[in-house]
Design a protein around this motif. Structure first.
Motif, PDB file in Angstrom:
ATOM      1  N   ALA A 115       0.895  -1.215  -0.186  1.00 57.50           N
ATOM      2  CA  ALA A 115       0.520  -0.177   0.489  1.00 57.50           C
ATOM      3  C   ALA A 115       0.574   0.850   0.284  1.00 57.50           C
ATOM      4  N   THR A 116       2.232   1.541   0.787  1.00 59.17           N
ATOM      5  CA  THR A 116       2.767   2.424   0.395  1.00 59.17           C
ATOM      6  C   THR A 116       3.123   2.418  -0.617  1.00 59.17           C
ATOM      7  N   ALA A 117       3.912   0.978  -1.552  1.00 57.97           N
ATOM      8  CA  ALA A 117       4.686   1.652  -1.985  1.00 57.97           C
ATOM      9  C   ALA A 117       3.565   2.122  -3.721  1.00 57.97           C
ATOM     10  N   LEU A 118       2.406   2.082  -3.430  1.00 63.16           N
ATOM     11  CA  LEU A 118       1.406   2.512  -4.661  1.00 63.16           C
ATOM     12  C   LEU A 118       1.351   3.522  -4.039  1.00 63.16           C
ATOM     13  N   GLY A 119       1.254   4.503  -3.116  1.00 59.19           N
ATOM     14  CA  GLY A 119       1.484   5.561  -2.661  1.00 59.19           C
ATOM     15  C   GLY A 119       1.902   6.929  -4.054  1.00 59.19           C
ATOM     16  N   GLU A 143       3.588   9.123  -3.137  1.00 60.35           N
ATOM     17  CA  GLU A 143       5.190   9.649  -2.864  1.00 60.35           C
ATOM     18  C   GLU A 143       6.735   8.954  -3.259  1.00 60.35           C
ATOM     19  N   LEU A 144       5.874   7.324  -3.275  1.00 61.02           N
ATOM     20  CA  LEU A 144       7.009   6.446  -4.728  1.00 61.02           C
ATOM     21  C   LEU A 144       7.514   6.957  -5.040  1.00 61.02           C
ATOM     22  N   ASP A 145       6.496   7.769  -6.308  1.00 64.30           N
ATOM     23  CA  ASP A 145       6.902   7.884  -8.005  1.00 64.30           C
ATOM     24  C   ASP A 145       8.461   8.432  -7.955  1.00 64.30           C
ATOM     25  N   VAL A 146       9.017   9.125  -7.277  1.00 69.10           N
ATOM     26  CA  VAL A 146      10.690   9.374  -7.266  1.00 69.10           C
ATOM     27  C   VAL A 146      11.054   8.407  -7.894  1.00 69.10           C
ATOM     28  N   HIS A 147      10.976   7.757  -7.103  1.00 69.25           N
ATOM     29  CA  HIS A 147      11.856   6.734  -7.121  1.00 69.25           C
ATOM     30  C   HIS A 147      11.833   6.191  -8.204  1.00 69.25           C
TER      31      HIS A 147
END
Ligand SMILES: Cc1ncc(COP(=O)(O)O)c(C=O)c1O
Length: 386
Positions: A280-284, A286-290
């Motif tokens: 669920a965190t991965a899909l937020g 904020e992770l787009d930059v990674h």
């Protein structure tokens, strides 16, 4: 000890064979470089690890998960699909976790095929599209991906008798192993065919987040009518460097997902909830930059490999997505297997023969970009020096 006839029909899984060969070379002290399996070489992004650490410490994740999935995960998948693809999903009925896309794709065969039924499978394609039907006593029918048509299958060429027996259709863009992105109009043609013949269309979306040169991959579910006839299997393995976590979701047709759920309740006990919370965190957002950072790394590696192959006289189209380069076998070799064997024996470099993904891959080999640049450069240089 005798195994079942169904199991006997299946050739040994390609990478199991390769791993054995590589291990024996390494034991003999040979520095093998593996460009075989597509397993990201860099760690899972740090915020995902931190979320997992918190989730593992939370006793609410320690009990049996439900197959339906934890609400936070289903809602995160639905929010991601809306933000990324403008696809609306009901987290109650149109989203469910899977223990990796491989589990989901295989189990869909059990859920939808009876002996005598057919699954239409992209050729070349991910091996489970053909192994799955065989293991449940059904039949795969290959749909050759034609390089001249941008690696689209010719759906009009499938025989009527085959279509009558077809219950599933497996397809995948951005595509493993060819690196092709979605050919124009293909998703629409699939919706039409699946609707007409009551086939469940299964789009394997393992690579939508790894694309280059400004190309943005769509979801199958963006296609009008797709949700009526199909599901999409979205894997976090490659886009988020999470292959070991076994985290994926099936999204789309609620009735199909309900069948998958009923099946799974008889087979496994779901995906560890700490992994669901990490997913669920991965899909937020904020992770787009990674994810973007990682695609830049793959894009540089792609250029490096394609330039080296071009200099060696190998004609190759730089892929706009995935973590693979698909290239024709050089003249002078009888088969892709013979070429790959030669490269392994003489240069200690592992590449995959195209026909391991189906007969239409026979004239090709696949290079995986999941190796750091210096090793990748050395690996493409070694065969040139033979
Ligand atoms: C097209 C395709 N589908 C599915 C998978 C498996 O994904 P997962 O790790 O989620 O099981 C792979 C892995 O290589 C793949 O290439």
């Amino acid at each position: 000890m005798r195994s079942s006839k169904r199991l006997e029909q299946i050739p040994p899984y390609l990478f199991a064979e390769l791993e054995r060969k590589v291990a024996s070379k390494r034991e003999a002290g040979i520095a093998v470089i593996s460009l075989g399996i597509g397993d990201p070489d860099t760690p899972t992004f740090e915020p995902i690890i931190a979320a997992a650490q918190r989730a593992v410490a939370d006793p609410s994740t320690h009990t049996y998960p439900t197959n339906r999935g934890r609400r936070e995960f289903r809602e995160a998948v639905a929010a991601f699909y809306e933000r990324r693809f403008e696809v609306r999903l009901d987290p109650e009925t149109e989203v469910m976790p899977a223990i990796g896309a491989k589990e989901c794709i295989f189990n869909l065969n059990i859920a939808f095929l009876d002996p005598g039924d057919v699954a239409l499978a992209a050729d070349p394609g991910y091996p489970v599209y053909t192994g799955g039907p065989l293991l449940v006593g059904a039949e795969p029918a290959l749909m050759p991906l034609d390089p001249e048509r941008g690696f689209a299958p010719d759906l009009g060429a499938i025989e009527e008798a085959t279509l009558k027996r077809a219950r599933l259709l497996f397809f995948n863009y951005p595509n493993n192993p060819t690196g092709a992105v979605l050919p124009k109009g293909l998703f629409e043609r699939v919706v039409e065919l699946a609707g007409e013949h009551e086939i469940l269309a299964v789009h394997d979306n393992a690579y939508s987040e790894i694309t280059f040169d400004g190309y943005v991959a769509p979801s199958f579910l963006q296609t009008p009518g797709a949700k009526e006839v199909g599901v999409e299997v979205f894997s976090l393995s490659k886009g988020y460097n999470m292959t070991g976590w076994r985290c994926a979701a099936i999204v789309g047709n609620a009735e199909a997902i309900a069948h998958y759920w009923r099946l799974k309740s008889n087979i496994d006990s779901g995906l560890f909830e700490a992994v669901q919370l990490a997913g669920a965190t991965a899909l937020g957002p904020e992770l787009d930059v990674h994810v973007r950072g990682m695609t830049q790394i793959y894009s540089k590696r792609r250029d490096l490999v394609c330039d080296a192959l071009a200099q060696a006289g190998v004609e190759v189209t730089p892929p706009k997505g995935t973590i693979y380069v698909w290239a024709p076998v050089p003249p002078g070799f009888d088969s892709a297997a013979a070429y790959c064997e030669y490269v392994l024996e003489e240069a200690a470099v592992v590449i995959s023969p195209g026909d391991a993904y189906g007969p239409s891959g026979a004239g090709f080999f696949r290079i995986s970009l999941t190796t750091p640049e210096d090793r990748l450069l050395e690996a493409v240089e070694r065969p040139r020096q033979l």
